[in-house]
Every structure is written in structure tokens, then in C-alpha cells.
Motif scaffolding. Sequence first.
Motif, PDB file in Angstrom:
ATOM      1  N   GLY A   1       0.817  -1.196   0.000  1.00  0.00           N
ATOM      2  CA  GLY A   1       0.000   0.000   0.000  1.00  0.00           C
ATOM      3  C   GLY A   1       0.857   1.255   0.000  1.00  0.00           C
ATOM      4  O   GLY A   1       2.060   1.221   0.234  1.00  0.00           O
ATOM      5  N   ARG A   2       0.225   2.370  -0.271  1.00  0.00           N
ATOM      6  CA  ARG A   2       0.968   3.619  -0.422  1.00  0.00           C
ATOM      7  C   ARG A   2       1.536   4.134   0.887  1.00  0.00           C
ATOM      8  O   ARG A   2       2.589   4.740   0.914  1.00  0.00           O
ATOM      9  N   ARG A   3       0.839   3.901   1.968  1.00  0.00           N
ATOM     10  CA  ARG A   3       1.297   4.458   3.242  1.00  0.00           C
ATOM     11  C   ARG A   3       2.659   3.895   3.641  1.00  0.00           C
ATOM     12  O   ARG A   3       3.558   4.632   4.026  1.00  0.00           O
ATOM     13  N   ILE A   4       2.830   2.615   3.536  1.00  0.00           N
ATOM     14  CA  ILE A   4       4.106   1.985   3.896  1.00  0.00           C
ATOM     15  C   ILE A   4       5.158   2.250   2.826  1.00  0.00           C
ATOM     16  O   ILE A   4       6.326   2.486   3.132  1.00  0.00           O
ATOM     17  N   SER A   5       4.739   2.244   1.558  1.00  0.00           N
ATOM     18  CA  SER A   5       5.727   2.405   0.489  1.00  0.00           C
ATOM     19  C   SER A   5       6.273   3.825   0.413  1.00  0.00           C
ATOM     20  O   SER A   5       7.344   4.040  -0.148  1.00  0.00           O
ATOM     21  N   ARG A   6       5.563   4.788   0.972  1.00  0.00           N
ATOM     22  CA  ARG A   6       6.083   6.164   0.985  1.00  0.00           C
ATOM     23  C   ARG A   6       7.334   6.285   1.839  1.00  0.00           C
ATOM     24  O   ARG A   6       8.123   7.197   1.654  1.00  0.00           O
ATOM     25  N   ILE A   7       7.509   5.380   2.779  1.00  0.00           N
ATOM     26  CA  ILE A   7       8.733   5.378   3.587  1.00  0.00           C
ATOM     27  C   ILE A   7       9.931   5.044   2.701  1.00  0.00           C
ATOM     28  O   ILE A   7      11.003   5.621   2.854  1.00  0.00           O
ATOM     29  N   GLN A   8       9.743   4.128   1.767  1.00  0.00           N
ATOM     30  CA  GLN A   8      10.828   3.718   0.879  1.00  0.00           C
ATOM     31  C   GLN A   8      11.108   4.779  -0.189  1.00  0.00           C
ATOM     32  O   GLN A   8      12.260   5.100  -0.463  1.00  0.00           O
ATOM     33  N   PHE A   9      10.078   5.303  -0.810  1.00  0.00           N
ATOM     34  CA  PHE A   9      10.237   6.251  -1.916  1.00  0.00           C
ATOM     35  C   PHE A   9       9.011   7.152  -1.934  1.00  0.00           C
ATOM     36  O   PHE A   9       7.920   6.715  -2.274  1.00  0.00           O
ATOM     37  N   SER A  10       9.180   8.403  -1.577  1.00  0.00           N
ATOM     38  CA  SER A  10       8.057   9.331  -1.457  1.00  0.00           C
ATOM     39  C   SER A  10       7.510   9.743  -2.817  1.00  0.00           C
ATOM     40  O   SER A  10       8.236   9.765  -3.817  1.00  0.00           O
ATOM     41  N   ASP A  11       6.232  10.107  -2.829  1.00  0.00           N
ATOM     42  CA  ASP A  11       5.577  10.532  -4.063  1.00  0.00           C
ATOM     43  C   ASP A  11       6.186  11.803  -4.632  1.00  0.00           C
ATOM     44  O   ASP A  11       6.288  11.958  -5.846  1.00  0.00           O
ATOM     45  N   TYR A  12       6.587  12.701  -3.768  1.00  0.00           N
ATOM     46  CA  TYR A  12       7.062  13.997  -4.244  1.00  0.00           C
ATOM     47  C   TYR A  12       8.476  13.934  -4.837  1.00  0.00           C
ATOM     48  O   TYR A  12       8.958  14.916  -5.388  1.00  0.00           O
ATOM     49  N   LEU A  13       9.143  12.795  -4.766  1.00  0.00           N
ATOM     50  CA  LEU A  13      10.483  12.672  -5.332  1.00  0.00           C
ATOM     51  C   LEU A  13      10.480  12.331  -6.816  1.00  0.00           C
ATOM     52  O   LEU A  13      11.510  12.479  -7.480  1.00  0.00           O
ATOM     53  N   THR A  14       9.364  11.886  -7.365  1.00  0.00           N
ATOM     54  CA  THR A  14       9.370  11.394  -8.735  1.00  0.00           C
ATOM     55  C   THR A  14       9.676  12.485  -9.754  1.00  0.00           C
ATOM     56  O   THR A  14      10.541  12.289 -10.611  1.00  0.00           O
ATOM     57  N   THR A  15       9.012  13.613  -9.670  1.00  0.00           N
ATOM     58  CA  THR A  15       9.250  14.679 -10.650  1.00  0.00           C
ATOM     59  C   THR A  15      10.648  15.263 -10.547  1.00  0.00           C
ATOM     60  O   THR A  15      11.321  15.399 -11.577  1.00  0.00           O
ATOM     61  N   PRO A  16      11.149  15.606  -9.352  1.00  0.00           N
ATOM     62  CA  PRO A  16      12.527  16.120  -9.300  1.00  0.00           C
ATOM     63  C   PRO A  16      13.571  15.118  -9.794  1.00  0.00           C
ATOM     64  O   PRO A  16      14.526  15.502 -10.469  1.00  0.00           O
ATOM     65  N   LEU A  17      13.393  13.826  -9.497  1.00  0.00           N
ATOM     66  CA  LEU A  17      14.353  12.839  -9.972  1.00  0.00           C
ATOM     67  C   LEU A  17      14.296  12.671 -11.484  1.00  0.00           C
ATOM     68  O   LEU A  17      15.332  12.488 -12.135  1.00  0.00           O
ATOM     69  N   ALA A  18      13.104  12.744 -12.060  1.00  0.00           N
ATOM     70  CA  ALA A  18      12.989  12.678 -13.519  1.00  0.00           C
ATOM     71  C   ALA A  18      13.663  13.871 -14.173  1.00  0.00           C
ATOM     72  O   ALA A  18      14.372  13.724 -15.176  1.00  0.00           O
ATOM     73  N   VAL A  19      13.486  15.042 -13.593  1.00  0.00           N
ATOM     74  CA  VAL A  19      14.124  16.247 -14.134  1.00  0.00           C
ATOM     75  C   VAL A  19      15.640  16.160 -13.997  1.00  0.00           C
ATOM     76  O   VAL A  19      16.384  16.522 -14.921  1.00  0.00           O
ATOM     77  N   ILE A  20      16.120  15.664 -12.868  1.00  0.00           N
ATOM     78  CA  ILE A  20      17.571  15.517 -12.679  1.00  0.00           C
ATOM     79  C   ILE A  20      18.147  14.551 -13.710  1.00  0.00           C
ATOM     80  O   ILE A  20      19.209  14.796 -14.283  1.00  0.00           O
ATOM     81  N   GLY A  21      17.450  13.455 -13.987  1.00  0.00           N
ATOM     82  CA  GLY A  21      17.917  12.507 -14.996  1.00  0.00           C
ATOM     83  C   GLY A  21      17.997  13.119 -16.378  1.00  0.00           C
ATOM     84  O   GLY A  21      18.954  12.906 -17.119  1.00  0.00           O
ATOM     85  N   VAL A  22      16.983  13.898 -16.756  1.00  0.00           N
ATOM     86  CA  VAL A  22      17.003  14.573 -18.059  1.00  0.00           C
ATOM     87  C   VAL A  22      18.124  15.604 -18.110  1.00  0.00           C
ATOM     88  O   VAL A  22      18.816  15.746 -19.132  1.00  0.00           O
ATOM     89  N   LEU A  23      18.331  16.319 -17.010  1.00  0.00           N
ATOM     90  CA  LEU A  23      19.425  17.305 -16.974  1.00  0.00           C
ATOM     91  C   LEU A  23      20.792  16.633 -17.075  1.00  0.00           C
ATOM     92  O   LEU A  23      21.715  17.190 -17.686  1.00  0.00           O
ATOM     93  N   ILE A  24      20.942  15.459 -16.482  1.00  0.00           N
ATOM     94  CA  ILE A  24      22.203  14.715 -16.621  1.00  0.00           C
ATOM     95  C   ILE A  24      22.440  14.366 -18.085  1.00  0.00           C
ATOM     96  O   ILE A  24      23.537  14.546 -18.622  1.00  0.00           O
ATOM     97  N   TYR A  25      21.406  13.890 -18.745  1.00  0.00           N
ATOM     98  CA  TYR A  25      21.524  13.512 -20.156  1.00  0.00           C
ATOM     99  C   TYR A  25      21.894  14.716 -21.020  1.00  0.00           C
ATOM    100  O   TYR A  25      22.892  14.698 -21.741  1.00  0.00           O
ATOM    101  N   PHE A  26      21.084  15.766 -20.950  1.00  0.00           N
ATOM    102  CA  PHE A  26      21.336  16.922 -21.803  1.00  0.00           C
ATOM    103  C   PHE A  26      22.562  17.705 -21.353  1.00  0.00           C
ATOM    104  O   PHE A  26      23.241  18.314 -22.171  1.00  0.00           O
ATOM    105  N   GLY A  27      22.850  17.692 -20.068  1.00  0.00           N
ATOM    106  CA  GLY A  27      24.050  18.373 -19.592  1.00  0.00           C
ATOM    107  C   GLY A  27      25.313  17.755 -20.145  1.00  0.00           C
ATOM    108  O   GLY A  27      26.263  18.454 -20.505  1.00  0.00           O
ATOM    109  N   THR A  28      25.329  16.425 -20.239  1.00  0.00           N
ATOM    110  CA  THR A  28      26.486  15.739 -20.817  1.00  0.00           C
ATOM    111  C   THR A  28      26.620  16.084 -22.295  1.00  0.00           C
ATOM    112  O   THR A  28      27.721  16.359 -22.787  1.00  0.00           O
ATOM    113  N   GLY A  29      25.508  16.083 -23.005  1.00  0.00           N
ATOM    114  CA  GLY A  29      25.549  16.431 -24.427  1.00  0.00           C
ATOM    115  C   GLY A  29      25.959  17.866 -24.669  1.00  0.00           C
ATOM    116  O   GLY A  29      26.762  18.160 -25.556  1.00  0.00           O
TER     117      GLY A  29
END
Length: 144
Positions: free
Chosen positions: A58-86
Motif C-alpha cells: 500500500g501507499r502508506r508503507i511504500s512512501r517510507i521507501q520512496f516518497s511521491d514527491y520525489l518522482t518529478t525532481p528525480l525525472a528532471v535531474i535525470g534529463v538534466l544529466i543527459y542533456f548536460g552531458t551532451g
Amino acid sequence: MKKRVASPIVLLGSRLLSPYIMLFGLYVIFHGHYSPGGGFQGGTLLAASLLLIRISSGRRISRIQFSDYLTTPLAVIGVLIYFGTGLTALLAGGYFLDYGQLPIPGLDAPDLRYWGILIIELGIGLTVMAVLVSIFDDMIRGED
């Protein structure tokens, strides 16, 4: 959705299996430029390990492992790593994603390509993992 009853066997199995899936996902990312695999496949495995915990506990327990609010910043960081290298290679006088032109001192062209591909694979894996978890979270929003 039907009321879900938590099964201790399923929860224990998913908690035992999830770290091994994560470890294999990291292996696929880091070994992707030597053999089949890479950022997309490794990111998918990382997302699968997180979603296994989300589905089984369930979401309540799984938020301890990986919070909902981390998904967008991590996706943006990954894209910035890709384009930053290029863009770094482009600004150093090469083409976009020309790893041999990366300004890393002390490395020759084959080593620059090795590290450039690894950096790209990490960015792709991070983005894929975050986007897949975000899609799952958006689909089940309001069902808890």
C-alpha cells in the motif's frame, strides 16, 4: 476497487525480493555499455522493485521507501544529466553527445567515451524509474 487485505506472506516476499531486483537493475545500468541492457532496462527494473512494494504494502508503507514527491525532481535531474552531458561536449568543441570531447582532464578518448556513456545511462535510468513510478502513482491516486 475491492477492499484489500494485507497478506504477511506477500509483504515478506516482496520485501525480500525488492532489494535484489534493485541490485540487478543497478547492474544492468552500470553494465549496459558492455552488454545488452542499459539505462532504460535498468530504470524499468528499479521501478519494478519500487512498484512491487507499492502494490504489496500500500501507499502508506511504500512512501517510507520512496516518497511521491520525489518522482518529478528525480525525472528532471535525470534529463538534466543527459542533456548536460551532451551540451558539455558541444561546448567543448565536439558534437552533441560526442563523449570523446568531454572536458575531463587526465583521460584519453576511449576512457572519456566509457565515462560519458555511463553518465548518460545513469541519467536515463533515473528518469525512467521516476516516470514509471509517477505514472503508477497518478493511476492509483484516490483509491486508498
